[in-house]
Each structure stands twice: as structure tokens, then as C-alpha cells.
Write a protein that holds these residues in place. Sequence first.
Motif, PDB file in Angstrom:
ATOM      1  N   PHE A  29       0.816  -1.215   0.000  1.00 43.35           N
ATOM      2  CA  PHE A  29       0.000   0.000   0.000  1.00 43.35           C
ATOM      3  C   PHE A  29       0.847   1.260   0.000  1.00 43.35           C
ATOM      4  O   PHE A  29       0.397   2.310  -0.436  1.00 43.35           O
ATOM      5  CB  PHE A  29      -0.941   0.001   1.210  1.00 43.35           C
ATOM      6  N   THR A 278     -14.135   7.575   8.720  1.00 45.77           N
ATOM      7  CA  THR A 278     -14.862   6.349   9.028  1.00 45.77           C
ATOM      8  C   THR A 278     -16.146   6.629   9.797  1.00 45.77           C
ATOM      9  O   THR A 278     -16.932   5.734  10.044  1.00 45.77           O
ATOM     10  CB  THR A 278     -13.998   5.368   9.841  1.00 45.77           C
ATOM     11  N   ASN A 280     -19.690   7.475   9.791  1.00 49.50           N
ATOM     12  CA  ASN A 280     -20.739   7.615   8.788  1.00 49.50           C
ATOM     13  C   ASN A 280     -22.126   7.603   9.398  1.00 49.50           C
ATOM     14  O   ASN A 280     -23.118   7.436   8.724  1.00 49.50           O
ATOM     15  CB  ASN A 280     -20.617   6.542   7.708  1.00 49.50           C
ATOM     16  N   ILE A 282     -23.792   5.593  10.893  1.00 52.13           N
ATOM     17  CA  ILE A 282     -24.632   4.406  10.832  1.00 52.13           C
ATOM     18  C   ILE A 282     -24.846   3.908  12.251  1.00 52.13           C
ATOM     19  O   ILE A 282     -23.955   4.001  13.076  1.00 52.13           O
ATOM     20  CB  ILE A 282     -23.966   3.299   9.996  1.00 52.13           C
TER      21      ILE A 282
ATOM     22  N   ILE B 241      -9.558  -0.498  -0.294  1.00 53.12           N
ATOM     23  CA  ILE B 241      -9.559  -1.516   0.774  1.00 53.12           C
ATOM     24  C   ILE B 241      -9.415  -0.872   2.152  1.00 53.12           C
ATOM     25  O   ILE B 241     -10.198  -1.145   3.058  1.00 53.12           O
ATOM     26  CB  ILE B 241      -8.402  -2.522   0.574  1.00 53.12           C
ATOM     27  N   TYR B 243      -9.975   2.078   3.420  1.00 53.83           N
ATOM     28  CA  TYR B 243     -11.112   2.838   3.922  1.00 53.83           C
ATOM     29  C   TYR B 243     -12.188   1.920   4.470  1.00 53.83           C
ATOM     30  O   TYR B 243     -12.651   2.072   5.604  1.00 53.83           O
ATOM     31  CB  TYR B 243     -11.666   3.710   2.794  1.00 53.83           C
ATOM     32  N   LEU B 246     -11.257   0.023   7.601  1.00 53.44           N
ATOM     33  CA  LEU B 246     -11.333   0.835   8.817  1.00 53.44           C
ATOM     34  C   LEU B 246     -12.781   1.007   9.278  1.00 53.44           C
ATOM     35  O   LEU B 246     -13.066   1.009  10.471  1.00 53.44           O
ATOM     36  CB  LEU B 246     -10.676   2.200   8.594  1.00 53.44           C
ATOM     37  N   ILE B 247     -13.697   1.142   8.332  1.00 50.69           N
ATOM     38  CA  ILE B 247     -15.115   1.240   8.706  1.00 50.69           C
ATOM     39  C   ILE B 247     -15.546  -0.049   9.417  1.00 50.69           C
ATOM     40  O   ILE B 247     -16.222  -0.010  10.448  1.00 50.69           O
ATOM     41  CB  ILE B 247     -15.978   1.490   7.457  1.00 50.69           C
ATOM     42  N   SER B 254     -17.330  -2.022  18.299  1.00 50.53           N
ATOM     43  CA  SER B 254     -18.523  -1.767  19.104  1.00 50.53           C
ATOM     44  C   SER B 254     -19.225  -3.057  19.538  1.00 50.53           C
ATOM     45  O   SER B 254     -20.245  -3.008  20.201  1.00 50.53           O
ATOM     46  CB  SER B 254     -19.494  -0.872  18.328  1.00 50.53           C
ATOM     47  N   MET B 281     -22.970  -9.283  13.781  1.00 44.87           N
ATOM     48  CA  MET B 281     -22.965  -8.035  14.544  1.00 44.87           C
ATOM     49  C   MET B 281     -22.561  -6.840  13.688  1.00 44.87           C
ATOM     50  O   MET B 281     -22.970  -5.717  13.970  1.00 44.87           O
ATOM     51  CB  MET B 281     -22.016  -8.150  15.740  1.00 44.87           C
ATOM     52  N   GLN B 285     -23.364  -2.325   9.195  1.00 44.22           N
ATOM     53  CA  GLN B 285     -22.322  -1.546   8.511  1.00 44.22           C
ATOM     54  C   GLN B 285     -21.931  -2.190   7.186  1.00 44.22           C
ATOM     55  O   GLN B 285     -21.665  -1.507   6.204  1.00 44.22           O
ATOM     56  CB  GLN B 285     -21.085  -1.398   9.399  1.00 44.22           C
ATOM     57  N   VAL B 288     -24.555  -1.217   4.622  1.00 45.27           N
ATOM     58  CA  VAL B 288     -24.384   0.155   4.114  1.00 45.27           C
ATOM     59  C   VAL B 288     -23.147   0.238   3.219  1.00 45.27           C
ATOM     60  O   VAL B 288     -23.173   0.861   2.154  1.00 45.27           O
ATOM     61  CB  VAL B 288     -24.291   1.153   5.277  1.00 45.27           C
ATOM     62  N   GLN B 366     -29.121  -4.522  16.570  1.00 42.40           N
ATOM     63  CA  GLN B 366     -29.133  -4.790  18.000  1.00 42.40           C
ATOM     64  C   GLN B 366     -30.355  -4.191  18.662  1.00 42.40           C
ATOM     65  O   GLN B 366     -30.756  -3.106  18.319  1.00 42.40           O
ATOM     66  CB  GLN B 366     -27.877  -4.203  18.636  1.00 42.40           C
TER      67      GLN B 366
END
Lengths: 283, 366
Positions: A29, A278, A280, A282, B241, B243, B246-247, B254, B281, B285, B288, B366
Motif C-alpha cells: 500500500f 470512518t 458515517n 450508521i 480496501i 477505507y 477501517l469502517i 462496538s 454483529m 455496517q 451500508v 441490536q
Amino acid sequence: MNAHTRRRIRRTIRRLPGDALKLAVVLCFVFPFYWMICTAFKPYSEAISVPVTFWPRTFSLEGIASILSARSVDVMQYLMNSVVITFGTIALQMVIMIPAAYAFARFEFFGKNICFALVLLALMIPGQITYITVYLTMADRNLLDTLWPQILPFGANAFGIFLLRQGFKQIPEEIIESAQLDSASQVQIVMQIMVPMCRSVLLTIMLFSFVSSWNNYFWPLVMTNSEKVRPLTMMLVRVLDSELGTRWNEIMAANLLIVLPVLGVYVFTSGRIIKAFTYNGIK
Amino acid sequence: MMGEKSVRRLAAAGAVLGLLLMLAGALLIKLSSLSALPDHALLRGVLAGRKVILILGAALTGASVYAGNIAVQGRRRLSGFFPYLLILPAMIFLVLFVLYPILNVIYMSFFKGSVLNPTKSFVGLKNYMALANKSAFIISVRNTFFYAVFFVSLVVLFALLMAVWLFDDRKLNKFAQTAIFTPHLIATVSCAFIWRWIMDFNDYGLLNTVLGIFGVAPVPWLESSKTAMWAIIIMNVWKNIGYYALILIAAMKSIPAEIYEAAILDNASRTKRFFRITLPMISPQLFVTLILLTIGSFNVFDSVNAMTQGGPGSSTEVIARFIYLFAFGNANSLGQGCAAAVFLMSIQLVLTAAYFRLLARRVHYQ
């Protein structure tokens, strides 16, 4: 050597293959950027020599010098345009975003949900759909091939309004009420209480705008023709089309100008940027 | 005295009616500037009253909003019409640069015209029909779908892998996360040019040199119509990848640790924990992410334009480039470009709806 140290060493050894693989992946990367920098500092002859050198054998400023000397392209003009477009966009967005977010966060009014739905719609609709009409509107007003069509369409930052509204909502009601008792005006409440309290959200939004505006390629391509108003992202093709053939060291030197400001900001604010991108909303 | 709720409902109905009238008035004003209109008594009558309709609509909207606002604010904060003033600039920009452009692109797709005269003649659905028979369009649709399928599935797959792999709180993982996210911040054009250079087919091309070490014969990445689209896919997957990983990591953070602890007590294997706990779980995300990636993949333009310009041949032509070339390029093909844009928007809508129908009930909230 006590048991604890021994366990740690054993763990390190056990992890070694996995960690080595991880570093190899990280390299995939990062290496392209190193390769860009490395090529930018090679003389042209070395850039296209075989075998490939992974470190400039002769360290040379040839590529950078020829880009900056404006032999074929006026770099300073491109750079100025990028700066004006980026900071113009951020400033305009702030002026529009702060009052709108304040209204959505703090007031009840008829039609609020519909108006907010319009903000959300803007988040979903890509520029590929809207630019044709915007182009025609700009043509009508004789604004094509100026800086305006690269700034105005981004004036209402939907994501920013959304994020800042969340920030404003979290400010306790009591603080605002006590300010109102001190007969502070609405403008004072926003500028002296709410904006300072949401500094970090605003900074996040600004970083976001900076990156997307600085990197914008599609709108300048569509809306402009002349070098006088085009940003840095438009410069690469011009360098590529130089009459001397594909001078990769010069192209990478030009690329460096686009990449370095963003990389620089990232190095200093990586934690915040990662959080901003990150997030968003949601869940 | 009417209740607050019924006033609000009445006002909402009035505002909708008023906005529709305004829209009709605006449309009529647009239509009246067309030269060739069928001569019909009713149409002439309606056209004559176009300004009246517009003003009537504006007045009705204004009155409804006024009444509705008083009803809404009745017993609460008395801010009057101040909030409208605050959102006015934002609304003007959104209408001018989002809402109106969408409606106008649909409108223009029924006309034949050029940039200088967008609505020269009304052609109904002919633009759409013409697209169906145009090989350049069919090819670009096929290429876009090819790109979307592989781009989306590869990004989701690798992002999930990376997220699991780099999840634990360790210095090395933090560093790796920061590193793999970097390409996402860099301009697509910059990345495209770096990869063009890396994928150079000459002997000094870096990628082929590295592959050569492993005994792979040189690949003509951007020079061959067989590999050019893959080159673009590789570049974009590489760029995205980090990005999405990390989401997904943020989503996994959580998940309450107790769930894993309970599973470990039950001797659940690592794979079982991943499929039975982690995946369900983070499914909101993931859902989305999938929608955003899919919508985004159909807009692909920058990387194609910077890496191959649609070539070699037309092997990497995509819908967004078709729109760009036809809306502004050929004489009198603006309508077809608009029709293609409407088509693009419809694909994205249909796919989003399909995701909701097929996947939404599997998403675990949840």
C-alpha cells in the motif's frame, strides 16, 4: 531470564511469520508512493533504465526543476488555482453550513423534515448526474472556464451540515438559555458559544472538504478548458503530453505536488482524519 | 378552533399542492419557449396562464408554510421565521445544484438538442430507444457491470480480511491501519498515474519486474484489451480496501467483549466466532458499505479517464464516460447523454432497492 520474559520472547517468535506478512502487505500500500518519490528524483535516463533501481543511483532534481521552470506548463498557475479553489470552497461551505446546521439542530419549523430530506438527497446523488445541467447553467451565465463552476456547486456541503447538526445538538440546552438570559443575540450565541464548542467537528469537516476539493478532477475537466483556471489535478495530462515523449520522472515530480500537501496533512492528523472518514453515522 | 394537528396536515397538503403548481408553472414557461408545439385550444389556454399558475403556486406555498409554521411553533420556542432565513442559503444551493439538475436531466432526456440549444425538438422516448441500439452504449454498460461486480466483491472480501487481521489493539496494527488507509486520501488521478507508471509494459515497468522475480511472464496491463479493465479494478481495489477495512474495524470495536468471552467459554472455534458473532454483529455496517460501494462503482470515471481513456479499443469504456462524451461531444446528442444519465441513476436506484429487498431482513440490528 524469568518466566515472563521467556513467554514474551516465545510469543514474539510465534508471531513473527504473521507480522512479516503484515509488513509485506503494508508495503504493497505504501510502496507505490515511495516509487513516485523515488522516480521523481531520478534523471530520466535512470527512470527508464534496466535493471530497475529501487533507490536513485544518481540523485537528481532534473524532473522537479523542469516542472518548476515552466518550460511546458505553468505550475505556479495550477498551484494557485488549486489553492484558491480549495480554500474558496471551504470558506463558502462554512458560511452556508453553520447557519443551516444551527437551524436544523435548534429550531422547530414547518417543513423541517422535507428540507432535511433535501440535504440527505444531496448525499446520495452523484455529480455524474447533476453536472450536465450545472454546465448549461454556468454556460448561460458565461461562467464556464472560470473558477466559479469549480467552487459554487460544492457550496452546500450536505455531509458537513449533517455532521455539524449532530455536534450542535449535543450542546446542553442550559448553556444557550443562560446566554439568552444575558441577552446575547443569536449571532453571538452561534459564533461565541456553539462554534467554539464544536471546534473539533468543524476541523474534521474542513479536513474532509480540503481533501475532496484538492483532489477534484471531474468538475475541472468538464467545466474548464484553459490552463489559467485549472487546478493541479489537471496538470498531469499536460505533462504527459509533452513533445519529448513520456517523461515519467517529470510526471512523478508533478504528481508529488498534488500528493505531498495531502500526505503532509495526513501525517500530522492521521488519527483525526481516520475518525472523520470512518464516521458515517450508521447505527 | 381547529386543533394544531389538523392545521399542520392542511398546511402540508397546501404546501405540496403549491409546490406542484409552481413546478407546473415552471414547466409551462419552459415549454412555451419551444418553437414547435402542437396547436391545441386547451394547451394554448393553459400556456397563456402559465405565469398565473406559477404565482398562484408560490402564494399557496407561502401561505401554507406561514400557517403551518405558526401551528408547529404554537406552544414551543417562538422563533418565527428566523430558521427559514438560516437555511435559505443552503436550500438555494441544494435546489440549484442538486434538485433542479436531477429534474432537468430527466426533462432534457426527452429532447434532441445540443449544448447550445438543449431542447431543440421533442422526441419522446426516442433517445432511450436509440441507446438500446447503440453498440457503444451497450459495451459501456457491460464494462461498467463487469467492473462493478469485481470491484465490489474484491473490496468487500479484502476489507473484511484486513479488518479481522488488523483488529487487535497493537502498535503494528495501528501502523498498518494508518498505512493501508493512505491511498484513499490521494487524488484518483494521482493514483492512476502512479499505477500507469508501475504497470508500464516496457522492461523498466516495476510490476512486471517484480512479477518476473516470481517467474511470471510480462503482462501487457494497460496495452491489452484483455487486462486493461483488470488494471483499473486492481488500482481501485487497492485505493479503497483501507477505507472500508477501517469502517468495518470501527464496527467490530462496538461489539461487546462479553459475547466473545461467552463463546470462548463454550469452546467455539475462531471461524465459528467469526461467522456466528462478528459477521452478524457488523451486518448493518456491511450492508451500508455494500450499498455505498455499489452506487459508487457505477460512477467510475476518474480512474478510467486517467489510466486508459476507455481503451484499448473500447475495452474500458464505462457509462460515465459515455455520458461525458455524448452530452458534450457529438452534435445534437445531448439528449442521449441525458438519457444515459437517467439510465445510470435508475440502475443505482434499482440496485439499492434490490439490496434492501434481498438483504435487509438478514441484517441484524441490536
